[in-house]
Design a protein around this motif. Structure first.
Motif, PDB file in Angstrom:
ATOM      1  N   THR A  94     -53.040  46.846  -4.201  1.00  0.00           N
ATOM      2  CA  THR A  94     -51.546  47.444  -4.054  1.00  0.00           C
ATOM      3  C   THR A  94     -51.213  47.050  -2.884  1.00  0.00           C
ATOM      4  O   THR A  94     -51.682  47.082  -1.529  1.00  0.00           O
ATOM      5  CB  THR A  94     -51.822  48.923  -4.343  1.00  0.00           C
ATOM      6  N   ARG A  95     -49.799  46.759  -2.810  1.00  0.00           N
ATOM      7  CA  ARG A  95     -48.941  46.669  -1.520  1.00  0.00           C
ATOM      8  C   ARG A  95     -47.636  47.232  -2.215  1.00  0.00           C
ATOM      9  O   ARG A  95     -46.466  46.670  -2.080  1.00  0.00           O
ATOM     10  CB  ARG A  95     -48.648  45.224  -0.999  1.00  0.00           C
ATOM     11  N   ASP A  96     -47.357  48.448  -2.046  1.00  0.00           N
ATOM     12  CA  ASP A  96     -46.198  49.352  -2.659  1.00  0.00           C
ATOM     13  C   ASP A  96     -45.163  49.285  -1.885  1.00  0.00           C
ATOM     14  O   ASP A  96     -45.096  49.499  -0.622  1.00  0.00           O
ATOM     15  CB  ASP A  96     -46.676  50.699  -3.163  1.00  0.00           C
ATOM     16  N   ASP A  97     -43.981  49.189  -2.475  1.00  0.00           N
ATOM     17  CA  ASP A  97     -42.660  49.295  -1.723  1.00  0.00           C
ATOM     18  C   ASP A  97     -41.577  49.228  -2.400  1.00  0.00           C
ATOM     19  O   ASP A  97     -41.774  48.783  -3.657  1.00  0.00           O
ATOM     20  CB  ASP A  97     -42.659  48.448  -0.410  1.00  0.00           C
ATOM     21  N   LEU A  98     -40.175  50.067  -2.221  1.00  0.00           N
ATOM     22  CA  LEU A  98     -39.430  49.640  -3.144  1.00  0.00           C
ATOM     23  C   LEU A  98     -38.663  48.248  -3.048  1.00  0.00           C
ATOM     24  O   LEU A  98     -39.012  47.630  -2.024  1.00  0.00           O
ATOM     25  CB  LEU A  98     -38.218  50.520  -2.551  1.00  0.00           C
ATOM     26  N   LEU A  99     -38.152  47.967  -3.974  1.00  0.00           N
ATOM     27  CA  LEU A  99     -37.611  46.411  -4.015  1.00  0.00           C
ATOM     28  C   LEU A  99     -36.536  45.798  -2.756  1.00  0.00           C
ATOM     29  O   LEU A  99     -37.186  44.804  -2.452  1.00  0.00           O
ATOM     30  CB  LEU A  99     -36.400  46.374  -5.066  1.00  0.00           C
ATOM     31  N   TYR A 100     -35.991  46.673  -2.240  1.00  0.00           N
ATOM     32  CA  TYR A 100     -35.096  46.305  -1.262  1.00  0.00           C
ATOM     33  C   TYR A 100     -36.041  46.261   0.120  1.00  0.00           C
ATOM     34  O   TYR A 100     -35.732  45.523   1.176  1.00  0.00           O
ATOM     35  CB  TYR A 100     -33.946  47.183  -0.682  1.00  0.00           C
ATOM     36  N   LYS A 101     -37.250  46.969   0.075  1.00  0.00           N
ATOM     37  CA  LYS A 101     -37.903  47.051   1.547  1.00  0.00           C
ATOM     38  C   LYS A 101     -39.229  45.838   1.409  1.00  0.00           C
ATOM     39  O   LYS A 101     -39.689  45.265   2.100  1.00  0.00           O
ATOM     40  CB  LYS A 101     -38.522  48.443   1.668  1.00  0.00           C
ATOM     41  N   MET A 102     -39.350  45.310   0.147  1.00  0.00           N
ATOM     42  CA  MET A 102     -40.499  44.683  -0.315  1.00  0.00           C
ATOM     43  C   MET A 102     -40.613  43.403   0.373  1.00  0.00           C
ATOM     44  O   MET A 102     -39.569  42.765   0.141  1.00  0.00           O
ATOM     45  CB  MET A 102     -40.955  44.518  -1.493  1.00  0.00           C
ATOM     46  N   GLY A 103     -41.408  42.906   1.196  1.00  0.00           N
ATOM     47  CA  GLY A 103     -41.539  41.441   1.900  1.00  0.00           C
ATOM     48  C   GLY A 103     -42.145  40.378   0.943  1.00  0.00           C
ATOM     49  O   GLY A 103     -43.006  40.947  -0.098  1.00  0.00           O
ATOM     50  N   ARG A 104     -41.907  39.479   1.059  1.00  0.00           N
ATOM     51  CA  ARG A 104     -42.543  38.071   0.016  1.00  0.00           C
ATOM     52  C   ARG A 104     -43.788  38.336   0.185  1.00  0.00           C
ATOM     53  O   ARG A 104     -44.582  37.949  -0.625  1.00  0.00           O
ATOM     54  CB  ARG A 104     -41.655  36.959   0.603  1.00  0.00           C
ATOM     55  N   ALA A 105     -44.452  38.264   1.393  1.00  0.00           N
ATOM     56  CA  ALA A 105     -45.907  38.453   1.667  1.00  0.00           C
ATOM     57  C   ALA A 105     -46.518  39.257   0.875  1.00  0.00           C
ATOM     58  O   ALA A 105     -47.501  39.121   0.119  1.00  0.00           O
ATOM     59  CB  ALA A 105     -46.098  38.886   2.955  1.00  0.00           C
ATOM     60  N   ASP A 106     -45.818  40.528   0.678  1.00  0.00           N
ATOM     61  CA  ASP A 106     -46.743  41.667  -0.208  1.00  0.00           C
ATOM     62  C   ASP A 106     -46.388  41.218  -1.692  1.00  0.00           C
ATOM     63  O   ASP A 106     -47.313  41.657  -2.611  1.00  0.00           O
ATOM     64  CB  ASP A 106     -45.955  43.027   0.080  1.00  0.00           C
ATOM     65  N   TRP A 107     -45.450  40.754  -2.111  1.00  0.00           N
ATOM     66  CA  TRP A 107     -45.336  40.398  -3.396  1.00  0.00           C
ATOM     67  C   TRP A 107     -46.374  39.070  -3.628  1.00  0.00           C
ATOM     68  O   TRP A 107     -47.025  39.220  -4.843  1.00  0.00           O
ATOM     69  CB  TRP A 107     -43.822  39.533  -3.919  1.00  0.00           C
ATOM     70  N   ASP A 108     -46.269  38.197  -2.802  1.00  0.00           N
ATOM     71  CA  ASP A 108     -47.404  37.198  -3.149  1.00  0.00           C
ATOM     72  C   ASP A 108     -48.786  37.479  -3.050  1.00  0.00           C
ATOM     73  O   ASP A 108     -49.527  37.136  -3.976  1.00  0.00           O
ATOM     74  CB  ASP A 108     -47.145  35.901  -2.135  1.00  0.00           C
ATOM     75  N   ALA A 109     -49.231  38.663  -2.270  1.00  0.00           N
ATOM     76  CA  ALA A 109     -50.553  39.014  -2.170  1.00  0.00           C
ATOM     77  C   ALA A 109     -50.984  39.644  -3.464  1.00  0.00           C
ATOM     78  O   ALA A 109     -52.055  39.459  -4.093  1.00  0.00           O
ATOM     79  CB  ALA A 109     -50.881  39.863  -1.048  1.00  0.00           C
ATOM     80  N   VAL A 110     -50.204  40.523  -4.044  1.00  0.00           N
ATOM     81  CA  VAL A 110     -50.274  41.318  -5.193  1.00  0.00           C
ATOM     82  C   VAL A 110     -50.383  40.341  -6.313  1.00  0.00           C
ATOM     83  O   VAL A 110     -51.267  40.428  -7.374  1.00  0.00           O
ATOM     84  CB  VAL A 110     -49.313  42.602  -5.285  1.00  0.00           C
TER      85      VAL A 110
END
Length: 252
Positions: A94-110
């Motif tokens: 998991t790499r949780d965060d709200l949409l406006y805070k989420m970095g591309r790296a956390d999206w890609d990792a998950v």
């Protein structure tokens, strides 16, 4: 005769939590289990528990986001034990965060760890399963596939798992391969403990709040999910394929 005598299982992300509970249960019911995790050292504890209970396990390091590493894990299982009969795709982060805070790296990792990995491991394991005309694949989705605030990456990945499951059952069914998924709700694991701490709660407080919102009145244990996975991997479920089973104590 035990449920899985003569069967060889691969369980990814099996160093702890649901993966470890599943590996131990499959081994207790007769399977030889390849215990996969990011490093073999991480997987050794689960293998030690399996062997202490009289079972057979092998720790294998595998980066499930890397195709060569995945192929090497499957090759090791084939060379050491002769087949791959059961695959449990459990590895996840998991790499949780709200949409406006989420970095591309956390999206890609998950997405890479929780979704692309399932494509890679299924693709590799399907080769010997198709050849043998036998296989059981169970992948981990989640209650979060229905949407969960702060988990746009995780929810997307876990919804994708259900799509992969529904598609592979159609492609692989003619080869006597069953493909299913389980979607746990709140399960008391190190991952959910970390989530609790991230949002400012002690794990026991977070579990209490979750249990109060669950019709059955408690949070789940890794063994609750492992029991369902073992059923779906067994001959008792031979006419069940393409399904996602929610294991959430009745949460809607």
């Amino acid at each position: 005769m035990s449920r899985f005598d003569g069967r060889v299982a691969i369980v990814t992300g099996a160093a702890q939590g649901i993966g470890a509970a599943t590996a131990r249960l499959l081994a207790a019911q007769g399977a030889t289990v390849v215990v996969g995790d990011l490093t073999a050292d991480r997987a050794h504890g689960t293998v030690e528990a399996i062997t202490a209970a009289g079972g057979t396990g092998l720790a294998v390091g595998c980066d499930v986001t890397d195709g060569e590493s995945v192929n090497a894990m499957v090759t090791t299982a084939l060379e050491r034990f002769g087949s791959v009969d059961i695959l449990v795709n459990n590895a996840g982060i998991t790499r949780d965060d709200l949409l406006y805070k989420m970095g591309r790296a956390d999206w890609d990792a998950v997405i890479s760890t929780n979704l692309t990995s399932i494509f890679l491991v299924c693709q590799a394991a399907a080769v010997p399963m198709v050849k043998a005309k036998y296989g059981k694949i169970v992948s981990l989705s989640s209650q979060s596939a229905r949407g969960n605030r702060g988990q746009v990456n995780y929810a997307a990945a876990k919804a994708g798992v259900q799509g992969i499951t529904a598609t592979l059952c159609q492609e692989l069914g003619r080869y006597n391969i069953n493909v299913n998924a389980v979607a746990p709700g709140y399960i008391a694991t190190a991952m959910t403990d970390a989530t609790a701490e991230r949002v400012g709660f002690r794990p026991e407080e977070y579990q209490k709040m979750a249990s109060e919102q669950t019709p059955i009145g408690r949070v789940g244990k890794p063994e609750d999910v492992a029991n369902a996975i073992a059923f779906l991997a067994s001959e008792e479920a031979s006419y069940i394929t393409g399904q996602t089973l929610y294991i959430n104590g009745g949460v809607r």
